[in-house]
Design a protein around this motif. Structure first.
Motif, PDB file in Angstrom:
ATOM      1  N   ARG A  21       0.863  -1.198   0.000  1.00 33.60           N
ATOM      2  CA  ARG A  21       0.000   0.000   0.000  1.00 33.60           C
ATOM      3  C   ARG A  21       0.893   1.240   0.000  1.00 33.60           C
ATOM      4  NH1 ARG A  21      -3.258  -0.351   4.820  1.00 33.60           N
ATOM      5  NH2 ARG A  21      -1.810   1.025   5.897  1.00 33.60           N
ATOM      6  N   GLU A  23       1.007   5.265   0.490  1.00 36.12           N
ATOM      7  CA  GLU A  23       0.249   6.391   1.049  1.00 36.12           C
ATOM      8  C   GLU A  23       0.887   7.662   0.512  1.00 36.12           C
ATOM      9  OE1 GLU A  23      -2.236   6.184   3.378  1.00 36.12           O
ATOM     10  OE2 GLU A  23      -2.051   4.138   4.159  1.00 36.12           O
ATOM     11  N   PRO A  63      -5.104  13.460  -0.367  1.00 35.24           N
ATOM     12  CA  PRO A  63      -4.546  12.140  -0.063  1.00 35.24           C
ATOM     13  C   PRO A  63      -4.869  11.100  -1.133  1.00 35.24           C
ATOM     14  CG  PRO A  63      -5.672  13.058   1.840  1.00 35.24           C
ATOM     15  CD  PRO A  63      -5.999  13.944   0.674  1.00 35.24           C
ATOM     16  N   LYS A  65      -4.234   6.794  -2.054  1.00 36.16           N
ATOM     17  CA  LYS A  65      -3.727   5.477  -1.662  1.00 36.16           C
ATOM     18  C   LYS A  65      -3.609   4.637  -2.931  1.00 36.16           C
ATOM     19  CE  LYS A  65      -5.982   5.371   2.864  1.00 36.16           C
ATOM     20  NZ  LYS A  65      -4.872   5.510   3.778  1.00 36.16           N
ATOM     21  N   VAL A  91       5.330   5.425   2.406  1.00 36.89           N
ATOM     22  CA  VAL A  91       4.757   6.744   2.729  1.00 36.89           C
ATOM     23  C   VAL A  91       5.536   7.806   1.962  1.00 36.89           C
ATOM     24  CG1 VAL A  91       4.180   8.359   4.582  1.00 36.89           C
ATOM     25  CG2 VAL A  91       4.086   5.891   5.012  1.00 36.89           C
ATOM     26  N   GLN A 100      -3.321  10.673   8.839  1.00 39.76           N
ATOM     27  CA  GLN A 100      -3.762   9.318   8.489  1.00 39.76           C
ATOM     28  C   GLN A 100      -3.046   8.300   9.373  1.00 39.76           C
ATOM     29  OE1 GLN A 100      -5.179   8.850   4.977  1.00 39.76           O
ATOM     30  NE2 GLN A 100      -5.242  11.066   4.898  1.00 39.76           N
ATOM     31  N   CYS A 102      -1.132   5.742   8.765  1.00 36.26           N
ATOM     32  CA  CYS A 102      -0.452   5.152   7.603  1.00 36.26           C
ATOM     33  C   CYS A 102      -0.057   3.696   7.844  1.00 36.26           C
ATOM     34  CB  CYS A 102       0.796   5.953   7.249  1.00 36.26           C
ATOM     35  SG  CYS A 102       0.454   7.628   6.729  1.00 36.26           S
TER      36      CYS A 102
END
Ligand code: SF4
Ligand code: SF4
Length: 337
Positions: A21, A23, A63, A65, A91, A100, A102
């Motif tokens: 993931r 961020e 933001p 993702k 990140v 967030q 994260c």
């Protein structure tokens, strides 16, 4: 074309997937980085792979993702939901830690990669990460020097830490992607990638003896039938007092030098967010006028329009360092934060 190899994933979840993931905020290139990662896995490493991003309004600073999944060739990759329990979190902007969670769901032996000038110990202090590996890379510093974006430096750092990600495959993907659209940027992005690979600092934190692994708890929906607030109650009001654009800045802010300021207000006229703070003062001849006091950085998204407009050297672009905005900003009088 780089030769396709048959890579095997060394670590997978119960669905047979390795999950990443990213961020980020709009404008840092996380979406493109995710696309290149997934394509490198499928086209050059012989894996199954998928990628998609989730973002609100399509503008710089909001933001973002990005989710990437890999599976071995014999495993069907059918998951299409956001990645909640990743093996790796990247990140792209340190300020996201303020707004967030994260590291939500990061596996106990996972990797947290951060674009930062801080050390792994300092990032651990901020995030509260208990176990796993923290990887720090000054992706912004590299990108500024190479005149690129942070995304290819972050890809280099990822390839260094994720054992099955062959840097040659990702480098080939970067070259192929940029050759199509921005051929002039190929070499600088390859250099950025290579520096991201070689300039990482990482540290692994083992669990305390006897400590139980943390279990992941899915955040509850805000507006389920059991959690719905009473009608008419505004739980998150949008107003000029709560507005904080600091996480929209992409590593730079305007710096104000009052000595060079002629108080012409050219900056105020171009600023989209009313960041400039003025006050009435009397000069040596007794004339009353408005004088610029400084910048309220809470509202500043770092667009640098004011720097371009300033006719003197009163405003200049500065790489944002931790605490600079708090120590050098001026607050609007209505600001209670
Ligand atoms: S544009 Fe420059 S000189 Fe004019 S008020 Fe703003 S900071 Fe001062
Ligand atoms: S960089 Fe300048 S123009 Fe842009 S939001 Fe900040 S103060 Fe306003």
């Amino acid at each position: 074309m780089a030769a396709q190899t048959t890579t095997r994933l060394t670590k997978v979840n119960e669905l047979g997937l390795f999950e990443i993931r990213l961020e980020s905020i709009g404008g840092l290139g996380a979406n493109l980085a995710g696309k290149m990662l997934a394509e490198a896995g499928v086209i050059h490493l012989g894996l199954n792979g998928s990628n998609f991003s989730s973002y609100g309004s399509e503008k710089k600073g909001s933001p973002v993702k990005t989710f990437i999944r890999y599976a071995n060739p014999e495993t069907n990759l059918r998951a299409v939901s956001p990645v909640e329990e990743p093996h790796v979190v990247g990140v792209f902007h340190e300020a996201l830690f303020k707004t967030q969670n994260c590291i939500s769901g990061l596996q106990p032996d996972g990797i947290l990669l951060v674009n930062t000038t801080k050390t792994p110990d300092e990032i651990r202090e901020i995030t509260g990460l208990k176990t796993g590996t923290i990887v720090c890379v000054d992706a912004l510093g590299i990108a500024v020097e190479e005149k690129t974006r942070v995304n290819t430096a972050m890809l280099g750092a990822l390839c260094r830490e994720v054992d099955f990600l062959d840097p040659k495959a990702v480098e080939f993907m970067i070259r192929e992607t940029f050759e199509k659209k921005y051929p002039a940027l190929v070499d600088s992005n390859i250099r950025t990638f290579e520096r991201g690979y070689s300039e990482v600092i990482s540290k692994t934190y083992e669990p305390e003896p006897g400590a139980k692994p943390e279990t992941f708890v899915r955040p509850q929906p805000m507006l389920g039938y059991e959690t719905q607030p009473i009608g008419g109650v505004i739980i998150n009001p949008g107003n000029s007092i709560l507005k904080d654009l600091s996480s929209s800045r992409q590593g730079f802010l305007p710096s104000f030098n009052r000595e060079a300021c002629i108080h012409c207000a050219a900056c105020d006229q171009v600023c989209p967010d009313y960041c400039f703070v003025w006050a009435q003062e009397t000069d040596a001849k007794g004339r009353v006028n408005q004088y610029l006091q400084g910048i309220d950085y809470q509202y500043c998204k770092g667009c640098q329009k004011c720097v371009e407009a300033c006719p003197t050297e009163a405003l200049s672009t500065l790489r944002e360092m931790e605490g600079y905005a708090e120590q050098n900003g001026v607050k609007h009088r209505f600001n209670i934060a």
